[in-house]
Design a protein around this motif. Structure first.
Motif, short mmCIF file in Angstrom:
data_model
loop_
_atom_site.label_atom_id
_atom_site.label_comp_id
_atom_site.label_asym_id
_atom_site.label_seq_id
_atom_site.Cartn_x
_atom_site.Cartn_y
_atom_site.Cartn_z
N GLY A 39 0.89 -1.25 -0.01
CA GLY A 39 -0.05 0.04 -0.18
C GLY A 39 0.84 1.28 -0.11
O GLY A 39 0.26 2.37 -0.14
N ALA A 40 1.95 1.16 0.26
CA ALA A 40 2.94 2.29 0.51
C ALA A 40 3.74 2.63 -0.88
O ALA A 40 3.33 2.35 -2.00
CB ALA A 40 3.81 2.02 1.41
N SER A 41 4.77 3.63 -0.49
CA SER A 41 5.45 4.19 -1.83
C SER A 41 6.75 4.50 -1.40
O SER A 41 7.01 4.41 -0.15
CB SER A 41 4.92 5.17 -2.36
N HIS A 42 7.48 5.18 -2.32
CA HIS A 42 8.76 5.63 -1.69
C HIS A 42 8.77 6.55 -0.77
O HIS A 42 9.94 7.18 -0.28
CB HIS A 42 9.71 6.21 -3.08
N ARG A 43 7.44 7.11 -0.67
CA ARG A 43 7.67 8.54 0.14
C ARG A 43 8.07 8.42 1.61
O ARG A 43 8.71 9.28 2.29
CB ARG A 43 6.17 9.28 -0.02
#
Length: 266
Positions: A39-43
């Motif tokens: 569900g996440a990303s590089h952020r």
């Protein structure tokens, strides 16, 4: 140091984003590749990326279907994601890699280390999942709720939940089933590279017994516990995690990197 450059890279028809920092002080090989969780990303990896990039060539990946990347036509397996990571780095001319995964990203890191053992110098597993002794969706969700309520910072919660919204429930739950079924204990035993397991000391998702067991199953395993934080350890304690990675791998120069690595040998 300039911001990472975003590159759009397709592997086997799947499109993702790679955020590259190649202007590090002095240059170094191998490169560090950061892999987000479900569900996440590089952020939520940006702080760690920035600190690492001062010493080593560093990349963060938004896997196909996550962040601002398009959703694939079918659910990708852990092996599919690992092939994307390795293929993207090959396209960028990165031959030797330190793989650093968080949460579900630890599964992809292990799988990539199995697929291309000659290219992987070290593997770092931050907040690894899923402990089969507590391996139900309900128990995992309960642990996530406890972590968010009691052990995370407002900024880490904001990053995670806005990325969950971008991911969307359909892709999240399709991927969740893949995550729950991955046999971490079996796969880590077959990894030849040295493995560092990192956990926030308050993490209810990747608890101490589970992380200690994983480190013990690796052929060359080590456990690092970072006090005062929960599951998203790389955001809330980015400097400590950076120093642990650099000390374990022998890359770059960090405060305390020449000292013995904190934590316990497996």
């Amino acid at each position: 140091m300039t911001d990472p450059v975003r590159l759009e890279i397709s592997v086997a028809g799947h499109a993702g984003h790679v955020f590259a920092s190649r202007d590090m002080a002095g240059g170094s090989a191998p490169a560090v590749v950061l892999i987000h969780g479900i569900g996440a990303s590089h952020r939520y990896l940006r702080r760690l990326h920035r600190f690492l990039a001062g010493s080593v060539e560093t990349y963060s990946i938004d896997l196909p279907g996550f962040g601002a990347t398009p959703k694939p036509a079918y659910t990708l397996s852990i092996a599919d994601h690992a092939r994307y990571i390795l293929g993207a780095m090959e396209q960028l001319g990165v031959a030797e890699i330190v793989l650093v995964g968080h949460s579900m990203g630890t599964q992809m890191a292990l799988e990539a280390a199995q697929q291309a053992p000659g290219r992987i110098s070290n593997v770092v597993l931050m907040g690894p999942v899923v402990d089969p002794r507590r391996g139900t969706v309900a128990r995992t969700a309960l642990a996530l709720g406890r972590d968010c309520l009691f052990y995370e910072s407002p900024s880490s919660n904001a990053l995670v939940f806005t990325d969950y919204l971008r991911c969307g429930p359909s892709w999240y739950f399709k991927t969740l089933q893949v995550m729950m079924e991955y046999p971490m204990e079996q796969r880590i035993a077959g990894v030849s590279a040295p493995v560092l397991v990192v956990r926030g000391a308050n993490d209810p998702i990747a608890d101490a017994d589970w992380c200690r067991r994983l480190a013990g199953l690796a052929s060359h395993g080590r456990l690092l516990e970072v006090p005062g934080t929960g599951h998203v350890v790389q955001h809330n304690r980015a400097l400590e995690v950076r120093d642990g990675i650099l000390a374990f791998t022998g890359l770059g120069a960090a405060a305390g990197a020449g000292e013995p690595l904190p934590g316990s040998p497996a």
